[in-house]
Each structure stands twice: as structure tokens, then as C-alpha cells.
Design an enzyme around this catalytic site. Sequence first.
Site, PDB file in Angstrom:
ATOM      1  N   GLY A  49      -5.511 -18.833   8.871  1.00 20.41           N
ATOM      2  CA  GLY A  49      -4.958 -17.593   9.396  1.00 20.41           C
ATOM      3  C   GLY A  49      -5.912 -16.457   9.085  1.00 20.41           C
ATOM      4  CD  GLN A  54      -7.902 -11.825   5.875  1.00 15.55           C
ATOM      5  OE1 GLN A  54      -7.157 -12.371   6.674  1.00 15.55           O
ATOM      6  NE2 GLN A  54      -8.492 -12.472   4.887  1.00 15.55           N
ATOM      7  CB  CYS A  99      -7.262 -14.794   0.475  1.00 13.39           C
ATOM      8  SG  CYS A  99      -7.283 -13.448   1.664  1.00 13.39           S
ATOM      9  CG  LEU A 100     -10.836 -16.525   5.325  1.00 13.73           C
ATOM     10  CD1 LEU A 100     -10.967 -16.235   6.811  1.00 13.73           C
ATOM     11  CD2 LEU A 100     -11.700 -17.715   4.926  1.00 13.73           C
ATOM     12  CG  HIS A 141      -1.781 -15.401   2.553  1.00 11.85           C
ATOM     13  ND1 HIS A 141      -2.287 -15.744   1.315  1.00 11.85           N
ATOM     14  CD2 HIS A 141      -2.817 -14.822   3.228  1.00 11.85           C
ATOM     15  CE1 HIS A 141      -3.559 -15.374   1.252  1.00 11.85           C
ATOM     16  NE2 HIS A 141      -3.902 -14.818   2.403  1.00 11.85           N
ATOM     17  CD  GLU A 142      -3.282 -15.071   7.185  1.00 12.75           C
ATOM     18  OE1 GLU A 142      -3.873 -13.988   7.335  1.00 12.75           O
ATOM     19  OE2 GLU A 142      -3.753 -16.002   6.510  1.00 12.75           O
ATOM     20  CG  HIS A 145      -4.117 -10.184   4.661  1.00 15.52           C
ATOM     21  ND1 HIS A 145      -4.980  -9.772   3.670  1.00 15.52           N
ATOM     22  CD2 HIS A 145      -4.184 -11.533   4.658  1.00 15.52           C
ATOM     23  CE1 HIS A 145      -5.532 -10.833   3.095  1.00 15.52           C
ATOM     24  NE2 HIS A 145      -5.055 -11.922   3.672  1.00 15.52           N
TER      25      HIS A 145
HETATM   26 NI    NI Z   1      -5.665 -13.874   3.160  1.00 15.59          NI
END
Ligand code: NI
Length: 184
Positions: A49, A54, A99-100, A141-142, A145
Site C-alpha cells: 500500500g 509518502q 513502512c516504506l 496503516h495506510e 498516513h
Molecule cells: Ni506506511
Amino acid sequence: MAIRKVARMGHPVLRKVARDLKPEEIQSAEIQQLIEDMKATMREYGGIGIAAPQVHESVQLALIDLPPSAEEPGQSLTVFVNPKIKVLDKEEQGYWEGCLSVPELRGLVFRPRKVEVSYLDEKGKKQSFVAEDFLATVVQHELDHLQGILFVDRIEDMTKLAFLEEYQRYCLPKPEDGIGELGD
Ligand code: NI
């Protein structure tokens, strides 16, 4: 399609509440390009995701690679615009999340196990779906953000924050723990 640079923890864009997109903006060339770029960026970095902040765009837009279902066998990538989340089952489940934007770290986070998400899709059409278990954690989680929240904020026990290598050596959950793994 272009791969965009991923903002990492510490960058202020990750801490802002993203603004809603107007329905007429969704089909604009700019937003459609952003969706394509987010897709490419997520695939490049092996995420499941990605949220617009991000890639340095503070708008209410996130993508999740949902597993294909019986009803929609071909459809796996879902685009969430202006999503709203409702908890359907408060019982919490734990996953080691990554997480990225927080590379090389894993942390144990507990979240409600069943949620309903209402959102607009990439065509601006109203949609909703119910996510359980693993998917419920991915969705939360997404969508966090988009509110300026990172998974590290939700770790209750800071001894459960680890570098990836040490996580793999010392922290991997056992089946009897009832804890899952999420990755990036
Ligand atoms: Ni993340």
C-alpha cells in the site's frame, strides 16, 4: 508513469493531515498521473500500500493492493479517495508492521480487527468495503498516513520496535502468539 521519491520519517509532509480532494479534481490529469506514479512507486519498492503523503503530496489518496476476491478476480489494486473508516469490531489484533517511509524497521502494533471504509474510487464513484484481519491492519496503516500518523506512533511497547535484521533474528512471531507480519 514515474517512480517518485518516498518521503521518510522526519519529513514534515508525513505529519500533516492531508486535504480532501474535490470530486471534480479526481479525474484531472494531475491526480490521474499521481495515481499512476504511486502505483509505480509502490511496485518498485515492493509495498502493499502507499499513501499520497509518502510521495510528498498532501492529499487524501491512498492505494492498496488487495488480494483478488471471488467477486472481482482481476481487480487487485484499490484507490481510496477521501476515505472514512468505521470500526466494526473493536477486538484488537497484533501485526509487526513496516513502512516504506520508515525503512529497515519493524514494530508491533495492535489495531481493531474489522473496519468498514467508505471512499471515492479513481472515477469519483462512492464505494465502501469491509476489511478484516490482515487487510483491516493494512487499511488502517495506510489511512493513518492521511492523518499524519505513522505506525511507530501506535507501538505501545517500545521494546517491540526493531531493525529488520534483528527482528528476523529475535522477534519473528510464533504461530501460537497469534501475531502476524505485515512488511512494508
Ligand atoms: Ni506506511
